[in-house]
Design an enzyme around this catalytic site. Structure first.
Site, short mmCIF file in Angstrom:
data_model
loop_
_atom_site.label_atom_id
_atom_site.label_comp_id
_atom_site.label_asym_id
_atom_site.label_seq_id
_atom_site.Cartn_x
_atom_site.Cartn_y
_atom_site.Cartn_z
N ASP A 60 64.10 -59.98 1.52
CA ASP A 60 64.73 -58.67 1.35
C ASP A 60 65.51 -58.63 0.03
O ASP A 60 65.46 -57.64 -0.71
CB ASP A 60 65.64 -58.43 2.56
CG ASP A 60 66.14 -57.01 2.59
OD1 ASP A 60 65.28 -56.10 2.61
OD2 ASP A 60 67.37 -56.81 2.56
N LYS A 114 64.96 -56.37 -3.58
CA LYS A 114 65.99 -55.64 -4.34
C LYS A 114 66.01 -56.11 -5.79
O LYS A 114 66.18 -55.30 -6.73
CB LYS A 114 67.35 -55.82 -3.69
CG LYS A 114 67.41 -55.12 -2.33
CD LYS A 114 68.68 -55.42 -1.57
CE LYS A 114 68.64 -54.77 -0.19
NZ LYS A 114 69.71 -55.18 0.70
#
Ligand code: ADP
Ligand code: ASP
Ligand code: MG
Length: 920
Positions: free
Chosen positions: A776, A780
Site C-alpha cells: 500500500d 502511494k
C-alpha cells in the site's frame, strides 16, 4: 358568406339582438354593403355540406339539396340590407385561444366552457384548435388516400367516432341531433373527397387545407353548444368567412388585415354576439378558397383576431403553466418566465419553443395587446405575460439578460467555401438566390469576416435540394477552383439563447460558450443577431439535449449543479454520503453549489434517482428500491438520464476493475474523483493515457485522498511543480497503520503485541499482513513519483516487507497473528540497535527525484527528527525541493480513517465545483 352562418344561427341572432338592446355594446348602422359578391363565387370544391367548408362555396349549386339553407339566407340578406350592427372594438374584448390538448376530450371541453363563462369581459372571442391529434389524423387521411392505402376509409371512421362520442358526452336533444347530422354530412363529404384523392393519387394544397381544417370546425361547434348550455349566449364563427390571407411562399400566408377587418365587421353585423367561438387555424384566400395558417396556426388566428378587435388581451390557453426558460419536456428544471417581451417571445418561438407560434407576436404587437400564456389545467398559475418590456427608473431593462433557450432539431449545415468568394460582390446573393429558388427556409446564417466561407442551416429535409441547386449554380466557380466546396453537414441542431439585449451584456456569450465547452460540446457554427436578442449555435444533433441542459443550468440553476454517482458505499463512501447530506444545504445557499447524488452503487445493488437521492435515508432506499448493480447502466443513468450538465463519478472502492473505467468516463466528459489508488499506481501506460486525456479535455480527475487521506499532499506537490519548483525528494510515513505501530513500538513492548493492539483498535486491514507487506505504501510512492514526473511502475520499487518470510504463506490472519510472536526478537534487535545510536525506527516511502527511483523501507531517524515526533496514526510527508532545500516542506496530520478520507474526497468535489465556476 352570409349563407352558412345564417343557416346555422339565425335563431340565435334574433335572440341576441333582443337581449342586447339594453346595453351599449352593440350599435346599429345602416348597412352599406350587401353580400352579393359572395353569391358569385366559383365553387372551388365539390362540397355538399352546409356546416363544413363546402357550404359556403356552393353558391351555384341548385338549392334542391339544401333548399331551406338558401331560404334562410335570403331572409337574412333582406334583413341586413336594411341595417348593420357596428362592431365595437377595443378593451371590452378579450380573446382566448384554447389549444388542442385543452379541448382533447369531452371533460376538457366542459372545463374550457367553464373558463369562458367565468371570464367577466364584456366581449369574448374564443379561438379553438381541433381536438388534440385530430389535425394529425386529418393529414394522415390525405397521406393514406394519396398513397392509395384503403385504410383511409377506416381512418375517417375513427375521426367520425371520436367526434361522435365526444358530442354524445357533451350534448343532448336538438343540439346533439343537429351536431351529429352536420358531422355526418361533413364526413360523407370528406369520404367523397378522399376517394377523389385516392383515384388521382394526389391532393392539391387547397384540397388538403380544406380537409385538415375540419377538426377546428367540429371543435368550435361543439364548444359553442356547450358554452350555450352553460348559460352564455354564443355564436360560432367559421373563420374562413373572416380571415383573409395571401400565400407568401415557403408554406406561409400573410393576413390581409384590412379585408379581414371588413369581413369581421360584416360577420358581426349578422351575428352580433358577446361571445364568439371561432375556429383556429383556418382562413380563406382573397379568392375565397379555403386555406390554413399552417401547422400550429391557431395561436396566429387568435393574435389576428385580437388585433382586428383591438382586444384588451389575448390569452393562449395550453397545457403548461406558461413559457418556460426551456422546453420543459427536455429540461425538467426549466422555470416559468413571468414576463417576456414581444421580441423575446418571438425569438423563443422562432427557435422552436412550440408553446407559441412565431407569427403570433406581430399582429398583437402593433396595438400593444398583451398575450398571456396560461395553463387550462392549473388556473392558479398566473402564467406568462408577453408584452412591451417594463423599464425601471433608470430606463434599464428589469429582466436578466438571458431569458430562455430553445432548440430546433433536424437541420443540416451547408458550408460554401472558397478563397474566390472574398471581395466578390453578389456571392451571398447568388447563394441565397439559389436557396430561395428551391423554396428552402434558411434558419441561421453565419459568415466568417474573411468571406472565405458562408455557412447556413436549413431544415434537413431541404438540404439535398439546396446542395444540388448550389452545385449547379456554382459549377463554374467550383470547376475553376474559386469555390473549393459546397459541403453538407447533416444531423445538426440549433440551440438559441434568447434575451433582451443579452448580447450586449458583458460575459453572456462567454458564459454560454464556456458552459458548452464544459459539457464537451463542439460548436459547429455561431450566429448572433444584430438585434442582440439571440445568440445561436449549431451543434451535433446528438449533443442537443445535453447542450440545452448545460446552458440552461449555467444560467438558471446554480452555476455548478453537479450530478454525482457514488460507487462503493462502504465505510468511506457512506461517510462521504453523510458529509454531503449535512453540508448540501449550506453549499447551495452560500456557494451556489448544487450537488445531486443521482445514484449509489455497491457491487451487488444500486439505487438510481432522476433528481437526486434523499441522503437522509439513502440506506433505507437502497434496501427498498435498490436494483441489481450494473456499472454501465449506472454510468449512463448518472451521466445521460438527467438534466444536469456536470457529472462526477466518485469511486470509493479499492477495485481495479472500477479504476479501469476512468478513461472511458473521462472521455465521455464525466469527471472522476477517487481515493482508489489502483488507477494511478497501476500499469504505467494506462496511467499515462489517463493523464494525457485529462490534460486534453476540460474533464477533471482528482485523487487527493489516494495519499494521506484528507491531507493536502497531492495538491501541495502540484502547487510546487506548477509554480516551477523542482522536487528533489519526497519522503514520508504514508501508512497510518505503520505509523501507529512504530510510534508505539517502544520501551520493552513486543512487536506482535503492538500489531495486535493496532488490529484491535481497527487501525489495520482485517489481515495486518496487507499493511505490513508495504504494498500500500509502495502504491502511494508510485503515485507521488509519477506526479513528480518519474515514469515508474510498481515493480520498480524495492519494498521491505515486514511480514516475516515464513508467515507469508499463512492461510489466515488468525494463524499469522498467532505465529508473529516467534519473530518478535528480530524486530526487538533492530529497535535496540537504533536505540543505541539515538535513533527510532520508522517505516517510510521515499521518492528520490534526483536518482529517479523510489523505495519503501524501515529506516532509522534521529530522535529529534520530525518523523520521530509522531503520535497516533499520523502521516507525515517531507518535500525537499529547490526552494525548500534546507528545511523541507512538511505536511503532517491524521492520514487514515473514514472521516478524514471522506473529507479529502469532499474537498476534491468542491474543487471540481470551483473549477466549474462556483464562487469562492
Ligand atoms: P397547444 O396544443 O396548446 O397549442 P402545443 O403543444 O402547441 O400546445 O404547445 C405547448 C407545448 O409546448 C407544451 O406542452 C410544451 O411541452 C412545449 N414547449 C416547448 N418549449 C416550451 C417552452 N419554452 N415553454 C413552455 N412550453 C414549451
Ligand atoms: N390544429 C392545428 C394543428 O394542429 C392548429 C393548431 O392547433 O394550432 O396544427
Ligand atoms: Mg400550439
Amino acid at each position: 358568406m352570409a349563407l352558412c352562418a345564417a343557416s346555422i344561427s339565425h335563431n340565435n341572432t334574433s335572440r341576441i339582438l333582443s337581449s342586447s338592446k339594453s346595453n351599449t355594446f352593440y350599435q346599429k348602422k345602416i348597412s352599406a354593403s350587401p353580400h352579393f359578391s359572395l353569391l358569385s363565387l366559383t365553387p372551388p370544391l365539390p362540397s355538399l355540406s352546409r356546416s363544413g367548408f363546402g357550404s359556403h362555396w356552393r353558391r351555384r349549386e341548385p338549392c334542391s339539396l339544401h333548399g331551406h339553407v338558401s331560404c334562410s339566407v335570403k331572409a337574412v340578406l333582406l334583413d341586413e340590407s336594411k341595417e348593420k350592427l357596428l362592431l365595437p372594438k377595443g378593451d371590452t374584448w378579450s380573446v382566448h385561444k384554447f389549444g388542442g390538448t385543452c379541448v382533447g376530450s369531452s371533460e376538457r371541453i366542459q372545463n374550457v366552457a367553464q373558463v369562458i363563462v367565468q371570464d367577466s369581459s364584456e366581449g369574448k372571442l374564443v379561438v379553438v384548435s381541433a381536438m388534440s391529434k385530430v389535425t394529425d389524423m386529418m393529414y394522415d387521411l390525405i397521406n393514406k388516400a394519396q398513397a392509395r392505402d384503403d385504410s383511409y376509409v377506416s381512418a375517417v371512421d375513427a375521426v367520425f367516432e371520436k367526434h361522435k362520442l365526444t358530442a354524445m358526452d357533451l350534448l343532448d336533444g336538438d343540439d346533439l341531433a343537429s351536431f351529429l347530422s352536420r358531422l355526418h354530412h361533413d364526413i360523407n363529404n370528406l369520404k367523397a373527397m378522399l376517394r377523389a384523392i385516392y383515384i388521382a393519387g394526389h391532393a392539391t394544397e387547397s384540397f388538403s387545407d380544406f380537409i385538415v381544417g375540419h377538426g377546428e370546425l367540429w371543435s368550435a361547434q361543439m364548444l359553442s353548444y356547450v358554452v350555450r348550455k352553460n348559460g352564455l349566449d354564443c355564436e360560432w364563427m367559421d373563420t374562413r368567412e373572416v380571415l383573409i390571407v395571401n400565400p407568401s411562399g415557403s408554406n406561409q400566408v400573410d393576413p390581409d388585415f384590412a379585408e379581414s377587418e371588413k369581413r369581421l365587421e360584416e360577420w358581426f353585423s349578422r351575428h352580433p354576439s358577446k361571445t364568439i367561438v371561432a375556429t383556429g387555424f383556418i382562413a380563406s384566400t382573397q379568392q375565397n378558397i379555403p386555406t390554413t395558417l399552417k401547422r400550429d396556426g391557431s395561436d396566429f388566428s387568435a393574435a389576428i383576431m385580437g388585433s382586428l378587435l383591438r382586444a384588451r388581451q389575448v390569452t393562449i390557453w395550453t397545457d403548461v403553466d406558461g413559457v418556460y426558460s426551456a422546453d420543459p419536456r427536455k429540461v425538467s428544471e426549466a422555470v416559468i418566465l413571468r414576463t417576456l417581451s414581444y421580441q423575446e417571445a418571438w425569438e423563443m418561438s422562432y427557435f422552436g419553443a412550440n408553446v407559441l407560434h412565431p407569427r403570433t407576436i406581430m399582429p398583437v404587437m402593433r396595438y400593444d395587446i398583451p398575450i398571456m400564456i396560461r395553463n387550462v389545467f392549473n388556473l392558479s398559475a398566473p402564467g406568462t405575460m408577453i408584452c412591451r418590456p417594463a423599464e425601471n427608473e433608470d430606463g434599464q431593462k428589469l429582466e436578466s439578460s438571458v431569458r430562455g433557450f430553445a432548440t430546433i432539431d433536424n437541420v443540416a449545415l451547408v458550408n460554401v467555401e472558397g478563397t474566390g468568394m472574398a471581395g466578390v460582390p453578389g456571392t451571398a446573393s447568388a447563394i441565397f438566390g439559389a436557396v430561395k429558388d428551391v423554396g428552402a427556409n434558411v434558419i441561421v446564417i453565419s459568415q466568417a469576416s474573411s468571406e472565405h466561407s458562408v455557412c447556413f442551416a436549413v431544415p434537413e429535409k431541404e438540404v439535398a435540394a439546396v446542395a444540388e441547386a448550389l452545385k449547379s449554380r456554382f459549377s463554374e466557380a467550383l470547376n475553376a477552383g474559386r469555390l473549393s466546396q459546397v459541403a453538407i453537414i447533416p444531423n445538426c441542431s440549433i440551440l438559441a439563447a434568447v434575451g433582451q439585449k443579452m448580447a450586449s451584456t458583458y460575459g453572456v456569450s462567454a458564459t454560454l460558450f464556456n458552459a458548452l465547452a464544459k459539457a464537451n460540446i463542439n460548436v459547429r457554427a455561431i450566429a448572433q443577431g444584430c438585434s442582440e436578442y439571440n445568440v445561436t449555435v449549431v451543434i451535433k444533433r446528438e449533443d442537443c439535449i445535453r447542450a440545452l441542459r448545460a446552458v440552461h443550468s449555467r444560467f438558471y440553476l446554480s452555476k455548478t449543479t453537479i450530478a454525482m454517482g457514488i460507487i462503493g458505499p462502504g465505510l468511506i463512501g457512506a461517510t462521504l454520503l453523510d458529509q454531503l447530506r449535512d453540508q448540501a444545504a449550506v453549499l447551495k445557499e452560500d456557494f451556489n453549489i448544487d450537488l445531486r447524488v443521482m445514484g449509489i452503487t455497491g457491487s451487488r445493488t444500486m439505487l438510481l434517482n432522476d433528481v437526486g437521492i434523499d441522503l437522509s435515508r439513502w440506506k433505507e432506499l437502497v434496501k427498498d428500491k435498490g436494483e441489481v448493480a450494473d456499472l454501465e447502466k449506472f454510468r449512463q443513468h448518472v451521466h445521460e438520464n438527467h438534466f444536469f450538465p456536470n457529472t462526477v463519478l466518485v469511486d470509493c472502492t479499492a477495485d481495479s476493475n472500477v479504476a479501469s473505467c476512468y478513461h472511458d468516463w473521462l472521455r465521455r466528459g464525466i469527471h472522476v474523483i477517487t481515493p482508489n489508488k489502483k488507477a494511478n499506481s497501476g500499469p504505467l501506460d494506462q496511467y499515462l493515457k489517463l493523464r494525457a486525456l485529462q490534460r486534453q479535455s476540460y474533464t477533471h480527475y482528482f485523487y487527493e485522498a489516494t495519499v494521506g487521506a484528507g491531507l493536502p499532499i497531492i495538491s501541495t506537490l502540484r502547487g510546487l511543480l506548477e509554480t516551477g519548483d523542482k522536487i528533489q525528494r519526497i519522503e514520508g510515513i504514508f501508512s497510518g497503520t505503520l505509523s501507529y505501530i512504530f510510534n508505539n513500538f517502544k520501551g520493552m513492548r513486543a512487536f506482535s503485541n503492538v500489531v495486535e493492539e493496532a488490529k484491535q483498535a481497527g487501525y489495520t486491514e482485517p489481515d495486518p499482513r496487507d499493511d505490513l507487506s508495504g504494498t500500500d505504501v509502495a502504491r502511494k510512492v508510485i503515485i507521488l513519483a509519477r506526479e513528480s514526473g518519474l515514469k515508474l511502475d510498481l515493480s520498480d520499487i524495492p519494498v521491505q516487507n515486514l511480514v516475516p518470510e515464513p508467515l507469508r504463506a499463512c492461510a489466515s490472519a488468525e494463524e499469522f497473528m498467532q505465529q508473529l510472536p516467534q519473530f518478535d526478537n528480530e524486530m526487538a534487535r533492530a529497535r535496540q540497535e537504533a536505540e543505541d545510536a539515538g535513533d527510532v525506527l520508522r517505516y517510510v516511502g521515499v521518492v528520490d527525484a534526483v536518482s529517479r527511483e523510489g523505495r519503501v523501507e524501515l529506516r532509522r531517524y534521529k530522535k529529534d527528527h520530525p518523523f520521530a515526533q509522531l503520535s497516533g496514526s499520523d502521516n507525515i510527508i517531507a518535500f525537499t525541493t529547490t526552494r525548500y532545500k534546507e528545511q523541507p516542506l512538511i505536511v503532517r496530520g491524521p492520514g487514515a480513517g473514514a472521516q478524514v478520507t471522506a473529507g479529502g474526497i469532499f474537498s476534491d468535489i468542491l474543487r471540481l465545483a470551483s473549477y466549474l465556476g462556483a464562487p469562492s
